[in-house]
Design a protein around this motif. Structure first.
Motif, PDB file in Angstrom:
ATOM      1  N   ILE B  12     -36.882  28.472  21.393  1.00 10.75           N
ATOM      2  CA  ILE B  12     -37.805  29.420  20.742  1.00 10.75           C
ATOM      3  C   ILE B  12     -37.159  29.964  19.462  1.00 10.75           C
ATOM      4  O   ILE B  12     -37.799  30.045  18.412  1.00 10.75           O
ATOM      5  N   PHE B  13     -35.860  30.286  19.560  1.00  8.67           N
ATOM      6  CA  PHE B  13     -35.125  30.793  18.390  1.00  8.67           C
ATOM      7  C   PHE B  13     -35.178  29.787  17.241  1.00  8.67           C
ATOM      8  O   PHE B  13     -35.490  30.141  16.097  1.00  8.67           O
ATOM      9  N   LEU B  14     -34.921  28.527  17.571  1.00  9.95           N
ATOM     10  CA  LEU B  14     -34.943  27.486  16.525  1.00  9.95           C
ATOM     11  C   LEU B  14     -36.341  27.326  15.941  1.00  9.95           C
ATOM     12  O   LEU B  14     -36.507  27.174  14.726  1.00  9.95           O
ATOM     13  N   LEU B  15     -37.317  27.366  16.827  1.00 12.16           N
ATOM     14  CA  LEU B  15     -38.709  27.210  16.373  1.00 12.16           C
ATOM     15  C   LEU B  15     -39.079  28.330  15.392  1.00 12.16           C
ATOM     16  O   LEU B  15     -39.698  28.075  14.352  1.00 12.16           O
ATOM     17  N   VAL B  16     -38.661  29.549  15.722  1.00  7.96           N
ATOM     18  CA  VAL B  16     -38.957  30.695  14.850  1.00  7.96           C
ATOM     19  C   VAL B  16     -38.252  30.511  13.494  1.00  7.96           C
ATOM     20  O   VAL B  16     -38.854  30.691  12.427  1.00  7.96           O
TER      21      VAL B  16
END
Lengths: 498, 153
Positions: B12-16
């Motif tokens: 999720i962090f990378l996606l954001v």
């Protein structure tokens, strides 16, 4: 030419000049051993002293330093799992696991012997390149340089073979981090959040140290253990030399690869070790042990990174094109001594060029001998408990990170990227692809932009581009083909036995 | 189990991060945009794929019986790690506030006394030698160490 070479050797061995070469070697080894310090730092320290020196003495000092930098930087890479400089990033992949299994002295012995051979091959390459350098360097335009960057990026696939998805994402994250700062084609700052520190991008030393050193230090402390899992050191530097001799062809071709990539200006020496590591992994037999402590994973990058120095001097000396910060300062050094890099270096100033080649060869020999003698006592670092070693190491790493731009942002980013590296380590994400992406992002973007704006899409049909493209495909597919051939061979043997 | 959960958070962090990179890249000048925009767009696709696969793996692992024991082991190691991360983050924060030389002296003294369990003499000598080397290096390299917000030394 042979007479001139002998004359240059006599000049170098002059008792009044020889101590300066040893001084350069000592400085190169110290800078290499200290993580985060690069050849640029070593050159910056020595540069003021060459003012007024005769060119032979000054070059002995400067080249002596540059030649052995990648010999000394093996110590932190193998013993601590921290890249000693940008040229020894790939060494940690197998060097550190070897140290963890108590084979630090063996890994160091193999690395130093490979460095010695690589350095000599680099010197020979420089010597042989003198008459043919011009067409070689001119053969590399922006499209070819872009393809070489792609060749480097293809190593992401090689290094993340078992976890392609994560390797690819890590590589893309590295590419994105590499785009931070000023755009190459237009005056625009990207992803800087108006923080002046980021205007010039993130320094490589900060990324490499944060990504590899921070997680290792935290884990060593949390597990309260020594680097080596064994209480005694197994193997000696002699075993390492035997290993290197046993893999002589790997050592030789890695050195040739290193010197060839070294003479391509603009690609940067930071990727040479990754390419030679990736090539070795893809082409040797039984490469499954790569990344787990395979001595061949130490031999390949170490012979390449020393050989690169000889190659990098070709465009620097003959065309005044510096391929790195170190060679850029070297150009300044030449000017301080009243010399001008260019075609004159192979005509009227040929003796100087030849003395540089001799210094390169001799410094590599003396540097490797010094490191081999030091390897046993220094390998004992791996037996010191984390709580005694890490506090001093942390201070040293912060100093190394801080000298990149001399801004406190270096320290903040060291911790920030360190946290990212720690998370990646804990979640079993490969970190090497991130570093490769980061290193190659500026070159890939710059050369792609120049190629597209200058040639449109027609550059794709350039002979050089096609050849490098085929090489990339061959490298990427060779691992699978070799593995399949080995499997078939084993199956045939099994069926013939039964 | 815990690893699978943290993998989801990291995806999720990378996606954001990548989504932000795409959005921000759209505001750049045309020549500055093309490289980060395409790289980030590709990364968004792969990050999304990774997230979906991680959620699938997590749901599959939830049925596993070994998860409680593994979770306990992970938590114990994590606590130790956080403790040393606080030391490092505290050290860098100290540099920002008090300056490099003062914080480095304090850090070494406190760490060597309380974590390494060195005696006072060993701690003093080790700290003095380290500070001496730093000063020598700073002098050679003409480095000005960060003085921090307090601007003392």
């Amino acid at each position: 030419m042979l007479e001139a070479a002998i004359e240059a050797l006599v000049m170098i061995l002059d008792p009044q000049r020889l101590p300066f070469m040893f001084l350069g070697i000592a400085m190169g080894l110290i800078v290499g051993i200290l993580p985060g310090l690069s050849g640029t730092v070593g050159m910056s320290i020595l540069l003021p002293f060459v003012y007024g020196m005769d060119p032979y003495t000054g070059m002995a000092l400067l080249i002596g330093m540059a030649a052995v930098l990648h010999t000394g930087d093996t110590f932190p890479s193998v013993l601590l799992g921290i890249p000693g400089s940008s040229g020894s990033q790939a060494t940690i992949m197998d060097g550190y696991p070897l140290a963890k299994s108590g084979n630090a002295a063996r890994a160091l012995g193999a690395a130093f012997f490979s460095s010695l051979v690589g350095g000599i091959i680099g010197g020979i390459t420089l010597f042989l390149a003198i008459p043919v350098a011009k067409p070689l360097v001119l053969a590399f335009g922006s499209p070819e340089l872009f393809m070489l960057a792609v060749l480097g990026l293809s190593m992401v696939g090689v290094l993340a073979a078992k976890n392609a998805r994560h390797g690819l994402l890590a590589g893309l994250l590295g590419l994105m981090l590499g785009t931070i700062g000023g755009a190459p084609a237009v005056s625009e700052y990207r992803y800087t959040f108006d923080w002046i520190y980021l205007f010039n991008g993130i320094p490589l030393a900060v990324v490499a140290l944060g990504l590899f050193a921070f997680p290792e230090m935290v884990d060593l402390l949390a597990q309260n253990r020594k680097i080596s899992s064994k209480t005694k050191l197994e193997g000696s530097w002699k075993d390492g030399i035997v290993d290197a001799i046993r893999n002589k062809w790997l050592m030789f071709r890695s050195a040739v690869t290193g010197s060839l990539i070294g003479f391509v200006p603009g690609l940067g020496g930071s990727v040479v070790d990754w390419i030679s590591y990736g090539l070795a992994k893809q082409t040797v037999k039984n490469s499954d042990s790569f990344g787990k402590g395979d001595i061949r994973g130490v031999i390949a990058p170490e012979s390449a990174n020393n050989a690169k120095e000889g190659g990098a001097l070709i465009p620097t000396l003959l065309f005044s094109i510096p391929g790195s910060g170190t060679t850029a300062i070297l150009l300044g050094g030449l000017t301080l001594m009243g010399l001008q890099a260019g075609p004159k270096m192979v005509t009227t100033d040929l003796p100087i060029t030849l003395s540089i080649i001799w210094t390169l060869v001799l410094a590599n020999i003396f540097g490797a001998i010094a490191c081999i003698l030091l390897s046993k006592p220094i390998a004992k670092f791996s037996l010191i408990s984390a709580k005694k070693l890490v506090p001093f190491l942390l201070v040293l790493l912060l100093v190394g990170a801080y000298q990149s731009t001399r801004h406190i942002g270096d320290m903040f980013l060291f911790v920030g990227i360190g946290l990212l590296g720690w998370i990646m380590k804990r979640l079993d994400w490969p970190r090497a692809p991130l570093l490769i992406g980061f290193v190659l992002a500026p070159a890939a973007e710059r050369y792609l932009w120049i190629s597209m704006s200058r040639y449109g899409f027609s550059w794709l049909t350039n002979t050089g581009v096609v050849i490098i493209g085929i090489i990339i495909i061959l490298i990427l597919s060779s691992g699978t083909i070799i593995k399949k051939l080995n499997k078939d061979k084993k199956n045939n043997e099994m069926s013939s036995i039964s | 189990m815990a690893k699978a959960k943290y993998s989801i958070y990291f995806s999720i962090f990378l996606l954001v991060i990548f989504t932000y990179a795409v959005i921000d890249a759209l505001t750049f000048a045309k020549l500055a945009r093309f490289f980060p925009l395409y790289i980030a767009a590709i990364a968004v696709f792969f990050a999304l794929m990774d997230l979906i696969l991680n959620i699938y793996r997590y749901l599959k692992l939830r049925k596993s019986e070994q998860r409680e024991q593994e979770d306990q082991e992970d938590t114990e190691e994590f606590t130790g790690t956080v403790r040393y991360m606080i030391w490092i983050i505290g050290y860098v924060t100290g540099i920002y506030i008090l300056g490099f030389m003062i914080t480095t002296t304090l850090f070494l003294v406190l760490f060597l006394l309380f974590e390494t369990k060195f005696g006072i003499i060993k701690t003093s000598v080790s700290t003095a030698i380290t500070i001496g080397i730093i000063l020598l290096f700073g002098n050679m390299m003409n480095l000005y160490w960060p003085k921090g917000l307090l601007n003392i030394f």
